[in-house]
Structures are given as structure tokens and as C-alpha cells.
Design a protein around this motif. Structure first.
Motif, mmCIF file in Angstrom:
data_model
loop_
_atom_site.group_PDB
_atom_site.id
_atom_site.type_symbol
_atom_site.label_atom_id
_atom_site.label_comp_id
_atom_site.label_asym_id
_atom_site.label_seq_id
_atom_site.Cartn_x
_atom_site.Cartn_y
_atom_site.Cartn_z
ATOM 1 N N PRO A 244 -19.673 34.539 6.325
ATOM 2 C CA PRO A 244 -19.722 34.052 7.790
ATOM 3 C C PRO A 244 -18.351 34.019 8.468
ATOM 4 O O PRO A 244 -17.379 33.432 7.672
ATOM 5 N N LEU A 245 -18.166 34.305 9.593
ATOM 6 C CA LEU A 245 -16.964 34.306 10.397
ATOM 7 C C LEU A 245 -17.028 33.827 11.661
ATOM 8 O O LEU A 245 -16.363 34.129 12.556
ATOM 9 N N ARG B 129 -28.523 42.505 -10.209
ATOM 10 C CA ARG B 129 -27.152 42.365 -10.070
ATOM 11 C C ARG B 129 -26.969 41.331 -9.235
ATOM 12 O O ARG B 129 -27.298 41.529 -7.880
ATOM 13 N N ARG B 130 -26.027 40.595 -9.309
ATOM 14 C CA ARG B 130 -25.268 39.420 -8.177
ATOM 15 C C ARG B 130 -24.253 40.287 -7.284
ATOM 16 O O ARG B 130 -23.505 41.213 -7.725
ATOM 17 N N SER B 131 -24.413 40.119 -5.945
ATOM 18 C CA SER B 131 -23.678 41.011 -5.132
ATOM 19 C C SER B 131 -23.592 40.001 -3.904
ATOM 20 O O SER B 131 -24.193 39.229 -3.491
ATOM 21 N N PHE B 132 -22.309 40.402 -2.894
ATOM 22 C CA PHE B 132 -22.238 39.529 -1.650
ATOM 23 C C PHE B 132 -23.313 40.402 -0.707
ATOM 24 O O PHE B 132 -23.502 41.553 -0.646
ATOM 25 N N GLU B 133 -23.812 39.511 0.274
ATOM 26 C CA GLU B 133 -24.478 39.914 1.633
ATOM 27 C C GLU B 133 -23.802 39.481 2.831
ATOM 28 O O GLU B 133 -22.677 38.657 2.654
ATOM 29 N N THR B 134 -24.167 39.900 3.769
ATOM 30 C CA THR B 134 -23.401 39.763 5.200
ATOM 31 C C THR B 134 -23.589 38.360 5.328
ATOM 32 O O THR B 134 -22.461 37.685 5.908
ATOM 33 N N SER B 135 -24.516 37.644 4.904
ATOM 34 C CA SER B 135 -24.462 36.119 4.993
ATOM 35 C C SER B 135 -23.794 35.147 4.264
ATOM 36 O O SER B 135 -23.563 34.262 4.634
ATOM 37 N N TYR C 47 -19.061 46.354 10.994
ATOM 38 C CA TYR C 47 -17.827 46.225 10.113
ATOM 39 C C TYR C 47 -18.110 45.021 9.196
ATOM 40 O O TYR C 47 -17.517 45.028 7.930
ATOM 41 N N THR C 48 -18.972 44.014 9.356
ATOM 42 C CA THR C 48 -19.152 43.199 8.705
ATOM 43 C C THR C 48 -20.066 43.629 7.237
ATOM 44 O O THR C 48 -19.595 43.329 6.100
ATOM 45 N N GLN C 49 -20.909 44.628 7.474
ATOM 46 C CA GLN C 49 -21.537 45.335 6.378
ATOM 47 C C GLN C 49 -20.488 46.279 5.528
ATOM 48 O O GLN C 49 -20.540 46.227 4.332
ATOM 49 N N LEU C 50 -19.849 46.902 6.348
ATOM 50 C CA LEU C 50 -18.765 47.628 5.781
ATOM 51 C C LEU C 50 -17.530 47.007 4.830
ATOM 52 O O LEU C 50 -17.369 47.033 3.664
ATOM 53 N N ALA C 51 -17.601 45.466 5.199
ATOM 54 C CA ALA C 51 -16.495 44.521 4.389
ATOM 55 C C ALA C 51 -17.244 44.247 3.301
ATOM 56 O O ALA C 51 -16.804 44.222 2.238
ATOM 57 N N VAL C 52 -18.575 44.081 3.570
ATOM 58 C CA VAL C 52 -19.484 43.609 2.179
ATOM 59 C C VAL C 52 -19.543 44.882 1.219
ATOM 60 O O VAL C 52 -19.333 44.541 0.144
ATOM 61 N N ASP C 53 -19.580 46.042 1.847
ATOM 62 C CA ASP C 53 -19.656 47.117 0.821
ATOM 63 C C ASP C 53 -18.154 47.097 0.007
ATOM 64 O O ASP C 53 -18.317 47.482 -1.011
ATOM 65 N N ILE C 54 -17.274 46.856 0.674
ATOM 66 C CA ILE C 54 -16.075 47.116 0.091
ATOM 67 C C ILE C 54 -15.887 45.927 -1.070
ATOM 68 O O ILE C 54 -15.269 46.270 -2.304
#
Length: 1011
Positions: A234-235, A225-231, A261-268
Motif C-alpha cells: 500500500p502506498l 508458496r508465500r508471495s507478495f500481492e498488490t495489497s 506499475y504496482t503489479q510490476l513492483a510486486v513481480d520484481i
């Protein structure tokens, strides 16, 4: 059958296609292996509850029969396994054996060649025309914005922002999570963030858009499944400055704890991604369930059942969970029976809801099934059976396979290409066969040895895709021609398969010494076709077929029937090695050098190389160039290894990389022997010790020559740089500043001054010149060592006492003629202590010389003002002594200044004050500051300091006398006439002293002018 090639290497990739869904049915049947499957029903309430004892072995036909059993009200088979394990292959096989007919409709969701939108349209098309319209309208309701790829990306970003905004956060969520849910949508709607991070062609947004709208191909077929990663979020950089205020607020929240919080944002984002995909598709999960219900009701009315085959469940991302809900629903008497088989990753299946798991009827583990014999482990027999069908298909070629498939009388198994081969009888005896399919150019053992190298899951499981890509295609396509040329198996093939693993390094070295031309092929042949780790001549018929030369003085192999099990040499016959020797072996075959043996090897090699260099022949002093730890050109840190884990120092004058130009086998054997000898009190009396010692001596000889060449390169003069010259020049400069050289010193005096002991302080007054002298004084030991090491006589690598006149005399003449100008140019890459010091002195010496002349002239002016021009120590001391005596005789108080003056007089009597004055007056005549360098050393610093101290003390004394006389004159002028007369006498004496000083000054000046 020597060098016989029975297939076309250029056509191999037309036959061996690791992607089952892209393989034509006739080719699929030609290569398919009918191995048993490990199957279990659901156990407990989740996948993790399944135990080893739960698995049952079923043939593929048994599994299919149970899947289609009329006794089952529904069937749901979850086909699990890692990438390449054969999940899609099994679904493909099921499709070939389940046909759409009057009793059933078969729908296939292929792994590639389709899109999510096309899959939904395929299902809609199975409805009656009258029932299709509402679903088509829904599917097409996304509007014109999704007609272009750019519009599709914009739409997905809009939908993703909106579904995140609509999310109802659980009551237990913390404050930051709630803030992110409300602020993250602004990131996806920000113009800068869209252009910079989300709308490009290589972004996760682009991949998901293609998943929804664009047919996939073999290159971008989904494996998960395609999903977002922290990379993907980028901010950094200028994002904050260029983003809108709302987007900046989101960034500031994440920046409170960037990692967390970057990982939390990706999870959301990921937990809302499926909803966004469905919304962009314009087909919600509810609509999917309604569509499947309508289709099942329609089929029920026709008396048919629905069979859904999904080659990769990730292909359905966005509607997968809704579809899973539909296919796990039994429905009622209004809905048709449904059977589904889905290929899915184990990780996703572990996450499905309990209800979906419990309604699964068959769980097939391809990792436990592919290639296993009797359901336990992969064996040489099961591996050979798998490979034989591909080997036969490659020999047949596509045309013959197509012809076989079109023949209505053809059996399940394709014909063997070996049937009509003139070499069939010999080939099958030498190389082996399975069901009449020859294994050439492999033997069962060679196939096993090679497969173990490419598939790390063996023997517990077999990955068909890895074996096809990394072994069969590699050998049959890339190295097929080498069979015709009599060079198979080449060393390059072995290196691609991981290099030498079983032959000891000493054996490798032995093969290289016997015949360097054939050693590579012997290694590859023994590693792949034998694997015992021993040097031996394998079956003569096998060597003859592959044109492998006989190994001289090697024993003949004792044939072992190929059907008998055999153990890898690493577990049986391979000699026991210490941990350190194993680490060396791993490194020599391409691995990283373990840090634990780096320094021990460095120490041993450093000592060996240092002792092996003929320092007398080089004409260099060993101690000047070699030291284990300090800043010498060759030290322990100079030694590095290819593929070492730590950084290699780049600041050293000499660098020795190992193995360098030497073969890994020779170097590895040498290092293994070195480690073993070190533990054996440097006795090489052990197995293969003689070969290892010979290899070590050869290696040390090469390494020593490399170090010698680099040392000579460092020392050898160039038009702009010469170490010995630089060292002597700096020594001469230091000697001049330190007062060791007269103005017209001879060559011998130059040498004596440069190499003798220097004073701890120089006579210079300026801080700049004192700093220059201190730098040279500190560097003097190293300078003297370099000079002696390179231009003195040698004996046993030790520096002699005599300097070579032919080298040192021209250097001294040149520095003297250049008036102390340093003209050499150290190479920019030279970071040695000598080069650094030379650059520093070259830059600062002219400025320091100018400052010193200025300072000396100022001191001379002070002395002339205090004592008169031309004054000398005797005249000054005499005049001041008279003044002290006159004050005492007259009874005039000096306010405690008499004692400091006496002390200053005592001090100046003990120093060379006149020499300091003469040096200062000589400097006043110099127009070039650097040319006056030897004058700086004349007159000791204590003479200069003593003169200044005396001038200050004399002034203080005379001022005190004047003050006392004036005070007494005003208060006792009438009453004490006798005292007034005495005072007049004192003034007269002082005037006489001043007159004498001036007369002596004039006489000294005349004498000086006359000289």
C-alpha cells in the motif's frame, strides 16, 4: 432402532482429522481408502503435453512397488492436486510402508510442525559428526539479529532489499522496470514503511519469517508458496509525506501508472523472494546442493539409498528449487540412489524447468484418483466406500482403534463396530453397508445427495477434506444429538447444505400447508434421502428409524435397489420450468435475485398490491399515494427483494421488502405462478395453479397490509407533524400572499382561497417573498392533492369534492390565530416533497415578510415624494394632465418626455393603484411582519409597478420643462418679452398644481385620520 445413536458426537473431531500429517498412524490406517491412482510418466517436454490417454491406473501398492523398483536408477514422484485432494495423505501412506533400515534412509518433510530452518538441520543431522560442523556454522552465521522475531523481520527486509538491488535486469527490460529495481530497495529500508506496512504481525513478511524460523501448526500449514500481492504494497494516505526522499522517488515511479506499475513492483519482489529467504536462513541454494551431495555420498559409503518424502513442497520455499535440482540429479558412482516423492500444486509443477520435469518418473494426479471408480468418475459405491471407514472409526472411537493397532495379530482393516450391534441386521438393510461397515445415519443415496451439495467437483473428482469437514463432521458432530431427539434430519442441516434444490416451490408450499410443524423435516428428508423432487413417503422402515412422520395423502415410494445407478431429479423427473421460474426458485433457496426479472416482478406486484388496498376504509385518496414512477409514497421503486443485486432506495415513504415475514417457499411459489399467469393472460389454469394462486393471494394480502400500515403511519398525526395540516397551512399561506384572502376572511373564504386557482404572480415587490410564493405555487397541486386525499370524503378510493369540516376548520383557525407561523416539525427522516417544502417555507417566510414590508415602505416613500402624501389616482392624473396641457398651450418643448408620461397615465388608469397605496399604508402600521401576510396580497403588482413608472415619467417631464424654460429665458430675455410673460404664466400654473396637490393630500390625510 428408532432414534438410535451409536457414536459419541463429542469425540467425532478426535477421529475425523482432515489433516493427514496430524493424524496418528493407527487412526490413519483405520480410515485409509486404498483407491487406484492415475499415474503417468512425463510426456513431451512439459506438463501441458500430457494427454488424457497418457494416464494409467495403478493400485497404491503397484505404484509403491514401481517407485521402489531396483531397476530404476532413481525415482521422482510428483503428487499433484488441488487443496484437500489427498496429496499429503498419499505421502503419509508411503511413509508407513517405507521404513528406514540398513538399505535406505527415509527423510520426511512434514507439512506442519516444522520450519525451514529445522528441515535443513534435520538433513545436516544425518551426516557424520565430523562433516556437520561447516554446515551448522553456515546455518548459524546469521548472527544475533535473528534471535528474536522482530530481528528476523528486520533481517528479511534487509535481505530482500539487497537481493533486489543486486538483480541483473535483462537487456529487454523497459526503463520503468530498471528504475523500479534500483528504487524498490528504498521502500523496504524506509523506517516509516517498515513500521507502517511491513513489521506488523499480519503481514506477508511476518508469514515468511514464521515459515523460516517457527514451527507451523494445522492453522498456518502452507498450501501454496508465500508471495507478495498488490495489497501488500500500500502506498496511500500519508505514506508519501512521511517517507524518506529515496522512498518517495520509488512511490513517484509507481504513481506514473499505479495499476500497472504496482503489479510490476510486486513481480520484481516475488522473483527475488526465494533468494531473500535463503539469505535470511543463511543457507544458499548452492549450500543446499552441497549438503545433499555430502549426504548421498555418505549413504553410498554405507550401501544405502535415500528416500525423501515431502508432504507439501511449499514447505521448502526458499530452498525448494535448489533441492529440486539436487533430487533430480542422478549423480555418479560416488552418490547413492535417490527416490523422492513430493506433494506439489499443479501450478508450481507446471512452472518447473524442463530438465526437472523430464527427470520425473511418476506424475500422480490426485484430482483424477481420489474416490474414482475404475479411474473414471466418482460413484455412489466409491463414495460409500470412502465414507464407511470414517463412519466406522467414529463408532469405534480412539481407544478401540488404539487397541486394534497394538494387537500384533490385527489385520489391515479395523474391526466393524457394527458386529456387536443388536440393530445390525435391520440397519444394514435399511441404510446400507460396505465391507461390513454400516453407513448409518446415511444411505448411499443420502450420502451422494449430501456430498454433491458440499463438493462441487463431484462426480468428476472427490475432495476428501471437503467431505470430512463439511459433511461427515457436520452431521456426526453438530447434528448427532438430533437423532436421539427424533428431529433428524432438521431443516437447519439442509440449509447448511444449500437449502431446497429439487422440490418445486409448489411442493414446498404443499408440505407447509399439510403440516407446518413437520414441513421442514419433510423437506430435508426428501431432499437428502430421496432427491427425486417429488412428494412421497419413503420406505416405512427408514422413516421409522429416523422418526420421520408420514406425509398425509402422499404416495408411497417404489424402492430402488441402492446398488443401481440413479440420476438427479434435475435431469429426469423434475418438472420443466421457464428461465424466469428457475431464477425465482434459485432466489427462494438463498440465491441472489437476477436483475432480469426484478422489474417484471415489481410491475406485477405493484399493480396487485395497489388494487388490493381498500382505499375507502383507509380514508385516503389512491392517486395521492400511489403512482408507478413519480414521487408518491408507494411506487414501483418501493418494492425490493431480499438479496437483490441492485441498491434498495431509502428515500421513499413506503418500502416493501419481499418476502418479508413470509416463508421463501410460499413467496417463491406465488411469484412463479404470477409469472406463469402473466404469460397465460392471467389465467391460473395450469399445473399447481390453484396452490400458486392461493399462495399469491395470501402474499398480496400481507403485502397490502404492510403498505396500508406505512401509509397510515405517514398520514397519522403526531404531536409534531401531520401531513394534512401541513398541506392546508401551506395552501393558506400561498393564498394570503397571492391576494386570495382578505384581512378578516371567514373560514369559508379561507377554504375557497386555498383550493381555488391562484394568480401566476403575486403583488409582492421583494424577491424573497416572490420566491416563497413561486415555491408554493409550484407545489400547490401536490399540496391540494394531499389535503383532499386525507381530509375529504372517499368513494372507490377517489377523492371527494367536500372537505371534512372536523379536520379542516381547526387547521385554519390555528394558522390564523398563530399569525401565519408554521409550527410543525417534519421528521428528519421524511424526505417527501411535502416535508421538504414545509421546511423551506418555515425557514424563509419570516425573512421574506420582513423584506416585503421594508420594500413596500420604501415604495410608499417614493410615491409620497413624487405625488405628495395622501395623493390618489384621480388627483394625480388630473394634475399631470393639466401640466401637459399648460406646456402645450405655452409652446414649451418637453424633449420627448410628454409621450412616456401619457403612456404612464394610460397605464395607471387601468390598475388598482389606490388599493396598492392603501395596502402599503396599512403595512406601515404593522409591528409583526408575519401577521401582515394578507396585506401583501392587496394591490396588484401592476399597480405598484405602474405607480413607480408614472413617478419616473412625471419627474422626467417636469425636469425637461424646467430645462427648456431656463434655456429660453436666458437667450431671449429682452427681445421676446411676450414669451417671457407666457413662461411666467406656465410657472404660475405649475405652482398652482403643486399647491392643489398638497391641499388634496392634507384633506385625504384628515379623512384618513378621522376614519
Amino acid at each position: 432402532m428408532r432414534n438410535f445413536l451409536c457414536w459419541d458426537p463429542g469425540s467425532v473431531r478426535q477421529v475425523i482429522n482432515p489433516f493427514a500429517e496430524h493424524m496418528p498412524d493407527n487412526l490413519f490406517k483405520a480410515v485409509h481408502s486404498d483407491w487406484d491412482l492415475n499415474v503417468t510418466p512425463p510426456v513431451g517436454t512439459r506438463f501441458q503435453d500430457i494427454s488424457e490417454a497418457s494416464w494409467n491406473e495403478l493400485s497404491q501398492r503397484q505404484f509403491l512397488a514401481d517407485f521402489l523398483s531396483e531397476e530404476r536408477p532413481h525415482s521422482l514422484a510428483a503428487i499433484l492436486g488441488q487443496t484437500g485432494s489427498g496429496k499429503s495423505h498419499l505421502v503419509h501412506w508411503m511413509r508407513l510402508h517405507i521404513k528406514s533400515d540398513k538399505s535406505r534412509l527415509v527423510l520426511l518433510v512434514p507439512k506442519s510442525g516444522t520450519s525451514l530452518r529445522a528441515i535443513v538441520r534435520m538433513i545436516i543431522d544425518e551426516l557424520p559428526i565430523g562433516e556437520q560442523r561447516s554446515f551448522l556454522d553456515t546455518l548459524q552465521s546469521a548472527g544475533d539479529g535473528t534471535q528474536t522475531r522482530a530481528g528476523q523481520k528486520q533481517q528479511l527486509l534487509n535481505d530482500l532489499a539487497q537481493v533486489i538491488r543486486e538483480e541483473v535486469v535483462s537487456p529487454g527490460a523497459d526503463e520503468v522496470e530498471q528504475l523500479l529495481v534500483s528504487h524498490l530497495p528504498h521502500l523496504f529500508q524506509d523506517p516509516h514503511m517498515r513500521v507502517t506496512h511491513f513489521l506488523g504481525d499480519d503481514t506477508v513478511i511476518s508469514e515468511i519469517v514464521d515459515h523460516i524460523f517457527a514451527p507451523s501448526n494445522a492453522q498456518d500449514r502452507p498450501e501454496k508458496r508465500r508471495s507478495f500481492e498488490t495489497s501488500d504494497l500500500p502506498l496511500g494516505g500519508l505514506d508519501f509525506a512521511n517517507a524518506s526522499k529515496l522512498a518517495q522517488d520509488a512511490m513517484q515511479i509507481i504513481a506514473l501508472d499505479s495499476e500497472t506499475y504496482t503489479q510490476l513492483a510486486v513481480d520484481i519482489i516475488n522473483r527475488n523472494l526465494d533468494k531473500a529467504v535463503a539469505r535470511t536462513l543463511s543457507f544458499s541454494g548452492d549450500r543446499v546442493e552441497e549438503l545433499m551431495t555430502r549426504l548421498r555420498a555418505h549413504l553410498k559409503s554405507q550401501g544405502r539409498e535415500l528416500v525423501l518424502l515431502v508432504e507439501e513442497f511449499a514447505r521448502l520455499q526458499g530452498i525448494d528449487r535448489a533441492l529440486l535440482q539436487s533430487i533430480t540429479s542422478h549423480g555418479d558412482e560416488r552418490l547413492c540412489k535417490m527416490r523422492s516423492a513430493i506433494a506439489v500444486t499443479t501450478g508450481f509443477f507446471e512452472s518447473v524447468a524442463e530438465t526437472a520435469y523430464m527427470r520425473t518418473t511418476h506424475i500422480v494426479d490426485m484430482d483424477r484418483s481420489a474416490g474414482r471408480a475404475e479411474g473414471h468418475v466418482v460413484t455412489t459405491a466409491s463414495l460409500s466406500q470412502f465414507a464407511s471407514r470414517y463412519l466406522n472409526a467414529v463408532r469405534l472411537g480412539r481407544a478401540a482403534i488404539d487397541q486394534w493397532s497394538q494387537d500384533s495379530t490385527s489385520e489391515d482393516n479395523p474391526p466393524s463396530r457394527c458386529s456387536n450391534c443388536p440393530h445390525r441386521s435391520d440397519c444394514h438393510v435399511i441404510f446400507g453397508e460396505v465391507d461390513g461397515y454400516g453407513l448409518y445415519p446415511f444411505t448411499p443415496r443420502a450420502l451422494w445427495n449430501a456430498a454433491m451439495r458440499v463438493d462441487k467437483t463431484l462426480p468428476e473428482s472427490l475432495n476428501p477434506r471437503v467431505l470430512q469437514n463439511d459433511l461427515l463432521v457436520e452431521v456426526l458432530d453438530n447434528y448427532g444429538d438430533s437423532i436421539q431427539t427424533g428431529s433428524f434430519p432438521p431443516l437447519q442441516l439442509l440449509e447448511k447444505l444449500g437449502g431446497v434444490k429439487l422440490l418445486p416451490l409448489a411442493s414446498e408450499l404443499q408440505l407447509e400447508s399439510r403440516n407446518p410443524q413437520f414441513s421442514g423435516r419433510w423437506k430435508a428428508f426428501l431432499e437428502l434421502y430421496d432427491g427425486s423432487g417429488e412428494i412421497k413417503n419413503l420406505d416405512a422402515r427408514l422413516r421409522e428409524a429416523l422418526d420421520v412422520p408420514e406425509i398425509s395423502d402422499a404416495s408411497d415410494d417404489v424402492p430402488v435397489p441402492e446398488h443401481e445407478a440413479f440420476a438427479p431429479a434435475s435431469e429426469t423427473t423434475k418438472p420443466a420450468l421457464s428461465r424466469e421460474e428457475i431464477l425465482v426458485q434459485n432466489w427462494s433457496t438463498g440465491g441472489v435475485l437476477d436483475q432480469s426479472i426484478l422489474n417484471p416482478l415489481r410491475n406485477l406486484i405493484f399493480s396487485a398490491v395497489s388494487d388490493a388496498i381498500d382505499w375507502d376504509m383507509l380514508g385516503l385518496g389512491k392517486s395521492a399515494f400511489v403512482n408507478a414512477t413519480n414521487s408518491r409514497p408507494f411506487q414501483r421503486g418501493s418494492i425490493s427483494f431480499a438479496r437483490q443485486a441492485s441498491l434498495v432506495r431509502s428515500d421513499l415513504g413506503v418500502k416493501l421488502e419481499i418476502p418479508g415475514s413470509l416463508s421463501p417457499a410460499m413467496t417463491g411459489a406465488a411469484l412463479q405462478g404470477l409469472l406463469r399467469a402473466d404469460k397465460n393472460k392471467f389465467s391460473w389454469d395450469f399445473e399447481n395453479g390453484d396452490r400458486m394462486l392461493a399462495a399469491f393471494l395470501d402474499c398480496v394480502d400481507v403485502w397490502a397490509r404492510s403498505v396500508e400500515e406505512q401509509l397510515l403511519a405517514l398520514c397519522s398525526p403526531t404531536p409534531t407533524w401531520d401531513q394534512a395540516t401541513a398541506a392546508v397551512e401551506l395552501l393558506c399561506v400561498g393564498a394570503a400572499i397571492g391576494g386570495k384572502l382578505k384581512t378578516e376572511a371567514s373560514i369559508a373564504e379561507f377554504i375557497e382561497g386555498a383550493f381555488s386557482t391562484w394568480q401566476p404572480e403575486c403583488a409582492s415587490r421583494s424577491k424573497q417573498m416572490r420566491d416563497v410564493y413561486d415555491s408554493l405555487l409550484n407545489g400547490r397541486p401536490n399540496l391540494a392533492q394531499i389535503a383532499r386525499a386525507q381530509i375529504s370524503s372517499m368513494k372507490g378510493g377517489q377523492m371527494g369534492a367536500m372537505l371534512a369540516p372536523s379536520r379542516v376548520v381547526p387547521i385554519i383557525r390555528n394558522i390564523r390565530q398563530s399569525k401565519w407561523r408554521l409550527t410543525l416539525v417534519p421528521p428528519s427522516e421524511d424526505r417527501s416533497e411535502l416535508a421538504a417544502l414545509y421546511r423551506s417555507i418555515q425557514e424563509t417566510l419570516p425573512t421574506a415578510a420582513t423584506a416585503e414590508i421594508s420594500d413596500r415602505q420604501e415604495w410608499l416613500r417614493e410615491m409620497d415624494e413624487a405625488f405628495g402624501e395622501g395623493a390618489t389616482r384621480p388627483t394625480i392624473v388630473s394634475a399631470l394632465e393639466k401640466a401637459l396641457l399648460a406646456a402645450v398651450d405655452a409652446g414649451v418643448g418637453s424633449n420627448s418626455t410628454a409621450k412616456p408620461l401619457n403612456d404612464a397615465l394610460d397605464r395607471i388608469r387601468s390598475v388598482q393603484f389606490d388599493d396598492s397605496l392603501a395596502a402599503a399604508r396599512s403595512l406601515a402600521k404593522q409591528e409583526d411582519a408575519l401577521s401582515a401576510l394578507t396585506h401583501f396580497g392587496r394591490g396588484r403588482r401592476n399597480g405598484v409597478e405602474s405607480g413607480t413608472a408614472l413617478a419616473n415619467a412625471a419627474k422626467a417631464f417636469l425636469d425637461a420643462i424646467d430645462q427648456t424654460v431656463d434655456a429660453n429665458s436666458q437667450s431671449h430675455e429682452v427681445k421676446h418679452s411676450a414669451l417671457a410673460s407666457s413662461i411666467t404664466s406656465i410657472h404660475g400654473a405649475l405652482d398652482a398644481i403643486e399647491t392643489d396637490l398638497r391641499v388634496m393630500g392634507d384633506l385625504s390625510q384628515e379623512a384618513s385620520d378621522a376614519a
